[in-house]
Design a protein around this motif. Structure first.
Motif: not given
Length: 289
Positions: A51-54, A60-62, A204-207, A212-215
């Motif tokens: 999930x973190x990698x996704x 990166x895409x955004x 905003x979506x990137x943030x 979520x990635x950090x979590x």
């Protein structure tokens, strides 16, 4: 997003267990539970890592998408500045022409000029037919001069009006062109603002994705550490099982050695009973036992 990282009540601990006092069967049950929980935790850690990698991939895409939108916005803003500069340049040229040319509003009708000429004739008539004192004479002369100057100014403006027709057309063309640039500027400015809002929305979506990635990464670390703790417990219990196996092997070996000695004495005794001659080795072994 998962609400709870680890169900701690499912963890397997060695608290309250005396491994030295437990038998092999009991230890086998404990290690089975530990291995199952370790496997479940490793699977859960793998899920969090995936999930973190996704999420990081999406970030990166955004980020790349936001960068492209920002570049487009900046290019549009540059166009806005270019159109604004061109509009101002045209308006400045038009202002200079407008200040210099004569328009219909600046010119009086021919009837007005004729009326002033009539007033001048009347003054001349008065001057010639009436007895005037020096002060009155001077006043009439000054008035006639003023009105003649006024007529001259009006006629010059009428003449210049005819000359300025072409410049008036140039002025109108400049104003029209400036208006076109202004309208284009407003249109592009609106598009640039739309791109700016789109960029802000993406950031905003990137943030949000980064949070979520950090979590997910923190969850992965927590689960992986718990899995490692279970692995250490597996190693500890397995070590105790290995010790028991070694002890049992030693006992079995001792029993086998004892059994071998008894069998050897029986063979020597049978040979003695049968009257067979005993070898030196037989006599030494018999002496030992």
């Amino acid at each position: 997003m998962k609400q709870e990282i680890i169900y701690t009540e499912k963890n397997v601990t060695l608290e309250g267990m005396d491994l030295e006092e437990m038998n092999r069967r009991e230890l086998i049950e404990v290690i089975k539970d530990l291995r199952k929980r370790r496997s479940d935790l490793n699977s859960l850690a793998s899920d969090w890592a995936k999930e973190r990698d996704e999420l990081n991939k999406r970030v990166r895409e955004l980020s790349q998408e936001a960068k492209e939108v920002k570049q487009t916005r900046d290019e549009l803003n540059q166009q806005v500045q270019n159109y604004k500069s061109k509009r101002n340049e045209l308006n400045e040229k038009a202002d200079l022409i407008e200040e210099d040319i004569v328009t219909e509003e600046d010119v009086v009708d021919e009837e007005v000029i004729e009326s002033i000429e009539d007033e001048i004739d009347e003054l001349h008539q008065k001057q010639q037919t009436q007895v005037l004192d020096p002060e009155e004479e001077e006043e009439i002369v000054e008035t006639i001069e003023e009105k003649e100057n006024q007529i001259q100014e009006y006629r010059e403006k009428r003449e210049k009006l005819e000359e300025d027709h072409e410049r008036q057309e140039e002025l109108e063309e400049l104003r029209e062109e400036a208006t076109e640039y202004h309208e284009n500027m407003l249109e592009i400015a609106e598009e640039a603002q739309s791109k700016h809002e789109e960029m802000i929305k993406i950031y905003d979506e990137v943030n949000e994705m980064r949070k979520k990635s950090d979590f997910a990464h923190e969850a992965f670390i927590q689960v992986q550490n718990t899995a490692d703790e279970h692995h250490q417990r597996v190693v500890k219990v397995q070590s105790r099982i290995d010790e028991i196996d070694e002890e049992e092997e030693e006992e079995e070996q001792e029993e086998e050695d004892e059994l071998s000695e008894e069998e050897e004495m029986e063979l020597i005794y049978e040979k003695f009973k049968e009257g067979e001659s005993l070898t030196n080795a037989d006599l030494i072994n018999a002496d030992k036992n």
